[in-house]
Write an enzyme that holds these catalytic residues in place. Structure first.
Site, short mmCIF file in Angstrom:
data_model
loop_
_atom_site.label_atom_id
_atom_site.label_comp_id
_atom_site.label_asym_id
_atom_site.label_seq_id
_atom_site.Cartn_x
_atom_site.Cartn_y
_atom_site.Cartn_z
N TYR A 171 -9.87 -3.36 6.83
CA TYR A 171 -8.57 -2.86 6.37
C TYR A 171 -8.55 -1.36 6.06
CZ TYR A 171 -3.89 -4.59 5.21
OH TYR A 171 -2.54 -4.89 5.24
N TYR A 176 -4.56 -14.04 -3.49
CA TYR A 176 -3.84 -15.23 -3.02
C TYR A 176 -4.71 -16.46 -3.28
CZ TYR A 176 -0.52 -12.53 -0.08
OH TYR A 176 0.46 -11.70 0.39
N ASN A 212 6.03 -15.98 -0.87
CA ASN A 212 5.47 -14.68 -0.50
C ASN A 212 6.33 -14.02 0.57
OD1 ASN A 212 3.24 -12.65 -0.54
ND2 ASN A 212 3.07 -13.27 1.60
N GLU A 213 6.90 -12.88 0.23
CA GLU A 213 7.76 -12.14 1.16
C GLU A 213 8.75 -13.09 1.86
OE1 GLU A 213 5.37 -8.21 2.51
OE2 GLU A 213 4.82 -10.01 3.59
N GLU A 218 -2.61 -12.21 7.03
CA GLU A 218 -3.36 -12.19 8.30
C GLU A 218 -4.38 -13.33 8.32
OE1 GLU A 218 -1.09 -9.30 7.58
OE2 GLU A 218 -3.00 -8.84 6.60
N GLU A 277 2.43 -4.87 -3.11
CA GLU A 277 1.50 -4.61 -2.00
C GLU A 277 1.64 -3.15 -1.59
OE1 GLU A 277 1.69 -7.26 1.31
OE2 GLU A 277 1.67 -9.08 0.07
#
Length: 582
Positions: free
Chosen positions: A303, A53, A157-158, A99, A234
């Protein structure tokens, strides 16, 4: 010059078929000195592409003031990737989720009245245009059509998870094209009907995001796009953590099996994440799926993926490489040498600067008839204190902070009465006011703006008002505390007073290496090492250590400053050589 396109069900790079095997690494979550190390490990695992990103709030921290240096040097990150032979996918949306604080949007947007986000709202689009005017000319020379490594870029994005404003999406598409972005454009959404209906753009490749059941997800994508390659943009092979919950993990074998299924179908894939990194400073985001819910994300962005937070391969790394080797011929693995880890031992804090005695040294007071949120004062992150005088006598009444964002310590005449937390409703603070009156102070922490869902418009501080009983209180003195400059703090010897304080210590490093800061005995606060904001700690878990990359240290004397909200009974810390996340 190179070309990347698709025809039928296949991608082609310079007219040769290619199956994209990509991994996400966010340059803004990794210190620049380690970018090449992480990218080399990506390539050694069998990946041919890196995805990142671009975080708007990193690049335009103040309106019209741009930053593309240091950890924000996106161009250098992409150039390193190209130098070692990786393709690059960039997702430069105004909104990134990730996030990350406010989904990557800059906090100053919220200072403008009636601002509407992620839609065809001209004031918002004017800011996007200004950002694109700064960002996209830096990326254009790096496009594969210009001889660079960037093969594809994302629009928003989404978006289908949020809205269905097609004029907005098409505006972003046209904004990129007219600034010379002539590589493949794509969108990514969840594999749900309403998400794809809301997020797809005519003439733009659609991709889907998921963690399991690829056949089902790709079948849904095929329903809406039957004549293009399938790609998981993703692949959630791990997950992130909030405070007050355990560390999320996912078995390596499970990840390997899902990847094998995808590659066997001929799908391309981008691992989210390959290497998570760290939410340094105040850049962690939060989730708030309903009006009353709020869950801030921890500092670590480990993660549970192929490289851990400090960049070392995990079992998942080797399991994934084994699957890739079934589908593509790989060279013998050549990993960089592991980064050294050291335990520098215990450090005693030698100085304390109580906030109450130093607030005028690090913040100028602002007078206001009513409490004002951070953004209206030009403050983006950190803390903010509101103080007023209550005449007396008054009987015991509850204190109501109307629309608190996010966590407040309440003091009466310097004595703490308790804590109010947006994420824990039901707490009550009651007090009476004596004959001569009393001073009320409220220290509010911005714990990270919501980064996903319908409640991303998340102003910080006291956003409505403060009542004692039914009466709204006025005549406030406000101190903004972004903690961006601590040089004027006046440190004194350690005292036994348990109040919000800055603690200072020094430690010596003979050989610079990565380390981990253990904060056993501390409650909640923020850590600065040699002036760098490492991020937040909190004893509610799951994170018990903070990662300290070696490049933040120097041989010889190093300084650590800890802003502890609740006071430290034993002001000592330890540097250890292993993380504690679980």
């Amino acid at each position: 010059m190179s070309t990347f396109h698709y025809s039928g069900f296949s991608f082609y790079f310079n007219n040769e078929p290619i199956q994209i095997i990509s991994g996400a690494i966010h340059y803004f979550r990794v210190v620049p000195e380690y970018w090449e190390d992480r990218l080399l490990k990506l390539k050694a695992c069998g990946f041919n592409t890196v995805e990142t990103y671009a975080a708007w709030n990193i690049h335009e921290p103040q309106k019209g003031q741009y930053n593309f240096e240091g950890i924000a040097d996106l161009v250098r990150f992409i150039e390193i990737a190209g130098k070692i032979g990786l393709h690059v996918i960039v997702r430069p949306s105004p909104y990134i989720c990730a996030e990350w604080e406010f989904g990557g949007m800059p906090a100053w947007l919220l200072a403008e009245p009636d601002m509407r986000l992620r839609c065809y709202h001209k004031p918002f689009l004017e800011h996007v245009d200004a950002y694109y005017d700064a960002l996209l000319p830096k990326l254009r020379p790096l496009l594969c059509t210009q001889g660079g490594p960037i093969i594809a870029m994302q629009i928003e994005n989404e978006y289908g998870s949020y809205g269905n404003d097609k004029p907005y999406l098409n505006y972003l598409k046209d904004a990129m094209i007219k600034r010379g972005i002539d590589v493949l454009l794509f969108t990514s959404d969840g594999p749900e009907d309403y998400m794809l209906q809301g997020g797809m753009v005519d003439g733009v490749l659609a991709t889907v995001n998921f963690g399991s059941r690829p056949a089902e997800a790709f079948a849904k994508l095929r329903k809406y796009q039957s004549d293009a390659p399938i790609m998981c943009m993703e692949f959630w092979n791990g997950w992130f953590d909030h405070w007050r919950e355990g560390h999320h993990t996912r078995p390596a074998q499970d990840v390997a099996e899902v990847l094998d299924e995808m590659l066997s179908m001929g799908a391309s894939v981008n691992f989210y994440m390959f290497h998570g990194g760290t939410n340094f400073g105040f850049y962690n985001g939060a989730n708030g799926h309903t009006e009353d819910s709020y869950e801030p994300t921890i500092t670590s962005y480990d993660y549970d993926v192929l490289l851990n937070e400090s960049g070392e391969p995990t079992d998942k790394y080797y399991a994934v490489r084994e699957v890739i080797a079934k589908h593509q011929k790989l060279a013998d693995i050549e990993l960089p040498q592991p980064v050294a880890k050291r335990a520098y031992g215990e450090v005693a804090m030698t100085g304390q600067a109580a906030l109450s005695l130093n607030i005028s040294r690090i913040s100028q007071p602002i007078q206001s008839a009513y409490p004002v949120p951070m953004e209206k004062l030009g403050q983006d992150y950190g803390f903010i204190q509101y103080s007023t005088f209550l005449s007396g006598p008054r009987p015991k009444q509850p204190l109501n902070i109307q629309d608190l964002h996010d966590r407040a310590l309440v003091f009466l005449d310097g004595r703490i009465l308790g804590t109010l937390d947006r994420s824990q409703s039901g707490a009550i603070i009651e007090f009476e006011v004596p004959e001569g009156g009393a001073h009320l102070s409220i220290l509010v922490e911005n714990m990270g703006r919501v980064n996903y869902g319908p409640y991303i418009k998340d102003l910080k501080g006291v956003t409505e008002g403060v009542r004692h009983g039914m009466q709204f209180l006025s005549d406030w003195t406000i101190h903004s505390l972004p903690l961006s400059d601590l040089s004027d703090l006046l440190f004194e010897p350690i005292s036994s007073h348990m109040e919000p304080s800055f603690y200072r210590g020094e430690f010596t490093v003979n050989s610079v290496a990565d380390t981990f800061l253990s904060l056993d005995g501390w409650i909640k606060g923020v850590v600065f090492v040699n002036g760098f904001n490492l991020g937040r700690y909190w004893n509610v878990g799951p994170q018990r250590t903070l990662y300290v990359p070696g490049p933040l240290l120097r041989e010889g004397s190093n300084e650590i400053i800890i802003f502890e909200l609740h006071g430290a009974a034993a002001p000592r810390i330890r540097f250890v050589d292993k993380p504690d996340l679980g």
